[in-house]
Design a protein around this motif. Structure first.
Motif, PDB file in Angstrom:
ATOM      1  N   PRO A  15       0.834  -1.211   0.000  1.00 13.57           N
ATOM      2  CA  PRO A  15       0.000   0.000   0.000  1.00 13.57           C
ATOM      3  C   PRO A  15       0.864   1.254   0.000  1.00 13.57           C
ATOM      4  O   PRO A  15       1.915   1.293   0.631  1.00 13.57           O
ATOM      5  CB  PRO A  15      -0.814  -0.120   1.283  1.00 13.57           C
ATOM      6  N   HIS A  16       0.413   2.263  -0.725  1.00  9.89           N
ATOM      7  CA  HIS A  16       1.192   3.490  -0.857  1.00  9.89           C
ATOM      8  C   HIS A  16       0.282   4.621  -1.326  1.00  9.89           C
ATOM      9  O   HIS A  16      -0.852   4.404  -1.714  1.00  9.89           O
ATOM     10  CB  HIS A  16       2.326   3.293  -1.865  1.00  9.89           C
ATOM     11  N   VAL A  17       0.827   5.792  -1.275  1.00 10.05           N
ATOM     12  CA  VAL A  17       0.165   6.978  -1.813  1.00 10.05           C
ATOM     13  C   VAL A  17       1.068   7.534  -2.901  1.00 10.05           C
ATOM     14  O   VAL A  17       2.254   7.735  -2.683  1.00 10.05           O
ATOM     15  CB  VAL A  17      -0.054   8.048  -0.711  1.00 10.05           C
ATOM     16  N   THR A  18       0.521   7.771  -4.067  1.00 12.82           N
ATOM     17  CA  THR A  18       1.297   8.346  -5.160  1.00 12.82           C
ATOM     18  C   THR A  18       1.245   9.868  -5.046  1.00 12.82           C
ATOM     19  O   THR A  18       0.174  10.456  -5.027  1.00 12.82           O
ATOM     20  CB  THR A  18       0.728   7.902  -6.523  1.00 12.82           C
ATOM     21  N   ILE A  19       2.420  10.486  -4.943  1.00  8.35           N
ATOM     22  CA  ILE A  19       2.515  11.938  -4.832  1.00  8.35           C
ATOM     23  C   ILE A  19       2.764  12.544  -6.210  1.00  8.35           C
ATOM     24  O   ILE A  19       2.245  13.589  -6.547  1.00  8.35           O
ATOM     25  CB  ILE A  19       3.666  12.342  -3.879  1.00  8.35           C
ATOM     26  N   GLN A  20       3.620  11.893  -6.991  1.00  2.00           N
ATOM     27  CA  GLN A  20       3.944  12.349  -8.347  1.00  2.00           C
ATOM     28  C   GLN A  20       3.848  11.156  -9.285  1.00  2.00           C
ATOM     29  O   GLN A  20       4.088  10.023  -8.890  1.00  2.00           O
ATOM     30  CB  GLN A  20       5.378  12.869  -8.431  1.00  2.00           C
ATOM     31  N   ASN A  21       3.559  11.429 -10.534  1.00  2.59           N
ATOM     32  CA  ASN A  21       3.516  10.374 -11.542  1.00  2.59           C
ATOM     33  C   ASN A  21       4.001  10.974 -12.855  1.00  2.59           C
ATOM     34  O   ASN A  21       3.668  12.102 -13.189  1.00  2.59           O
ATOM     35  CB  ASN A  21       2.086   9.834 -11.681  1.00  2.59           C
ATOM     36  N   LYS A  22       4.805  10.201 -13.546  1.00  2.64           N
ATOM     37  CA  LYS A  22       5.302  10.623 -14.858  1.00  2.64           C
ATOM     38  C   LYS A  22       6.089  11.937 -14.807  1.00  2.64           C
ATOM     39  O   LYS A  22       5.836  12.871 -15.559  1.00  2.64           O
ATOM     40  CB  LYS A  22       4.160  10.695 -15.863  1.00  2.64           C
ATOM     41  N   THR A  45      -6.281   2.085   8.954  1.00  3.74           N
ATOM     42  CA  THR A  45      -7.099   0.904   8.760  1.00  3.74           C
ATOM     43  C   THR A  45      -7.591   0.874   7.321  1.00  3.74           C
ATOM     44  O   THR A  45      -8.038   1.889   6.793  1.00  3.74           O
ATOM     45  CB  THR A  45      -8.326   0.945   9.703  1.00  3.74           C
ATOM     46  N   VAL A  46      -7.494  -0.277   6.693  1.00  7.31           N
ATOM     47  CA  VAL A  46      -8.028  -0.458   5.348  1.00  7.31           C
ATOM     48  C   VAL A  46      -9.457  -0.957   5.489  1.00  7.31           C
ATOM     49  O   VAL A  46      -9.706  -1.975   6.133  1.00  7.31           O
ATOM     50  CB  VAL A  46      -7.180  -1.461   4.540  1.00  7.31           C
ATOM     51  N   THR A  47     -10.394  -0.238   4.928  1.00 10.05           N
ATOM     52  CA  THR A  47     -11.806  -0.624   5.037  1.00 10.05           C
ATOM     53  C   THR A  47     -12.356  -1.194   3.732  1.00 10.05           C
ATOM     54  O   THR A  47     -13.471  -1.700   3.700  1.00 10.05           O
ATOM     55  CB  THR A  47     -12.667   0.589   5.451  1.00 10.05           C
TER      56      THR A  47
END
Length: 68
Positions: A15-22, A45-47
């Motif tokens: 699991p992660h959060v993308t801050i920048q892409n490409k 918590t993952v719901t």
């Protein structure tokens, strides 16, 4: 679903959060350096999971899968 995903999408779940892409590697390194000293892990918590699709844009939500 073996074979249905690309090699990238077949990796183990992290699991992660993308801050920048490409962006360029240099831009990514600069942002990482700016943020790493301020990062503080916190519990969560993952719901459920959200399924999205992308066929050239924009992203479109397809399904919400709640976890019991």
């Amino acid at each position: 679903m073996r074979g249905a995903f690309s090699r990238q999408d077949s990796q183990p779940w992290r699991p992660h959060v993308t801050i920048q892409n490409k962006v360029t590697a240099d831009a990514a390194r600069q942002l990482h350096q700016a943020l790493e000293g301020k990062f503080e892990p916190r519990p969560g918590t993952v719901t459920g999971l959200l399924v999205w699709e992308y066929f050239g844009g924009p992203w479109r939500p397809v399904r919400r899968l709640p976890l019991a």
